[in-house]
Enzyme design. Structure first.
Site, short mmCIF file in Angstrom:
data_model
loop_
_atom_site.label_atom_id
_atom_site.label_comp_id
_atom_site.label_asym_id
_atom_site.label_seq_id
_atom_site.Cartn_x
_atom_site.Cartn_y
_atom_site.Cartn_z
N GLY A 12 0.80 -1.22 0.00
CA GLY A 12 0.00 0.00 0.00
C GLY A 12 0.82 1.25 0.00
N SER A 14 1.27 3.57 -2.51
CA SER A 14 1.01 4.53 -3.59
C SER A 14 0.48 5.87 -3.09
CB SER A 14 0.01 3.95 -4.59
OG SER A 14 -1.26 3.73 -3.98
N ARG A 15 0.01 5.92 -1.85
CA ARG A 15 -0.63 7.15 -1.35
C ARG A 15 -0.57 7.15 0.18
NH1 ARG A 15 -5.67 5.88 0.60
NH2 ARG A 15 -6.44 3.79 0.09
N ASP A 63 -3.55 -7.01 -4.36
CA ASP A 63 -4.88 -6.79 -3.79
C ASP A 63 -5.00 -7.70 -2.58
OD1 ASP A 63 -7.54 -6.55 -3.10
OD2 ASP A 63 -8.27 -6.55 -5.16
N ASN A 96 1.44 -2.42 5.52
CA ASN A 96 0.71 -1.17 5.66
C ASN A 96 -0.64 -1.16 4.94
OD1 ASN A 96 0.39 1.92 5.87
ND2 ASN A 96 0.51 1.59 3.66
N TYR A 159 -12.52 -2.87 12.34
CA TYR A 159 -11.16 -2.42 12.02
C TYR A 159 -10.23 -2.59 13.22
CZ TYR A 159 -7.47 0.91 10.67
OH TYR A 159 -6.27 1.50 10.37
N LYS A 163 -6.94 -5.10 13.95
CA LYS A 163 -5.64 -4.52 14.31
C LYS A 163 -5.17 -5.05 15.67
CE LYS A 163 -4.83 -1.83 10.77
NZ LYS A 163 -3.70 -2.11 9.85
#
Length: 254
Positions: A12, A14-15, A63, A96, A159, A163
């Site tokens: 992850g 890219s941003r 993905d 991440n 979520y 975690k």
């Protein structure tokens, strides 16, 4: 490849937080593999920024919601390491990549639960398992968690639960991989203003103001507040930090 060159794999990248992690790590003289799910153009821009610093970088598709794709992804990583770096191993795995949603407990569906399970726990668990054989001794695994495992925030039951599982998993990694010289730590950000979870903080001034008021420093986090800590954990200065949860939240809810 120079024997001093180290390589990090950041899912992850890219941003948002992952992008800043990649750039911060590259500033430490470490080469970088980043992954993207849909933002290929953005990922290639990150690669260009890293290459402009004089480091090698490449972006690969991943993905995390497609659990069956992990075998092919790891095979691609191995091929990439051989072709681009003439090596069969790397040094730092930063888990991440993630997805966000604010959903009250009573509205959570089995489909949503399964998506979060695959992306935030099952996928990370088995991606890590497949990467360990190609992690160099002295390497590090850094898992990204959340401040909401320490304090509760309505709408984050799925979520934060996943975690929480990652935080327990990390302790076991540190214990079981120590014989290989591989360490494992958790970085747990507090509220950060990025486009994560549909840019919830950025798009909601009232929520941002409320979260800022809970911090002794009077603001929410920025991406570079987190990336610099992850980069530090990839250096020799952090070699004796192991099995730890490091919250990076500006003292939120202290």
């Amino acid at each position: 490849m120079s024997i001093t060159t180290k390589i990090a794999l950041i899912t992850g990248g890219s941003r948002g937080l992952g992008k800043d992690m990649a750039l911060s790590i590259a500033k430490k003289g470490i080469d970088v593999i980043i992954t993207y799910r849909t933002k290929e153009a953005e990922a290639q821009e990150v690669v260009k920024e890293i290459e402009a610093m004089g480091q090698k970088a490449i972006a690969l598709h991943l993905d995390m919601s497609l659990f069956a794709s992990l075998n092919d992804f790891v095979r691609t990583v191995k091929e990439t390491l051989k072709i681009k770096w003439d090596t069969g191993s790397f040094d730092f795995l930063i888990n991440n990549a993630g997805m966000g949603a604010t959903v009250p407990f009573m509205d959570v569906t089995e489909e949503l639960f399964t998506d979060f399970l695959n992306v935030h726990f099952k996928g990370i668990y088995f991606l890590t398992q497949q990467c360990v054989p190609i992690l160099n001794p002295g390497g590090r695994i850094i898992n990204i968690s959340t401040g909401t495992t320490r304090f509760s925030n309505p709408g984050y039951s799925v979520y934060a639960s996943m975690k929480g599982a990652i935080e327990v998993f990390t302790k076991y990694l540190a214990k079981e991989l120590g014989a290989k010289g591989i360490g494992a730590n958790v970085v747990a950000p507090g509220p950060v203003e990025t486009d994560f979870n549909n840019a919830f903080i950025r798009s909601n001034p009232q929520a941002k103001a409320m979260m800022s008021s809970l911090s002794p420093l009077g603001r929410v986090g920025a991406a570079n507040d987190i990336g610099s800590v992850v980069a530090f954990l990839c250096t020799d200065d952090a070699r004796w930090i192991n099995g730890q949860r490091i919250e990076v939240s500006g003292g939120l809810n202290t």
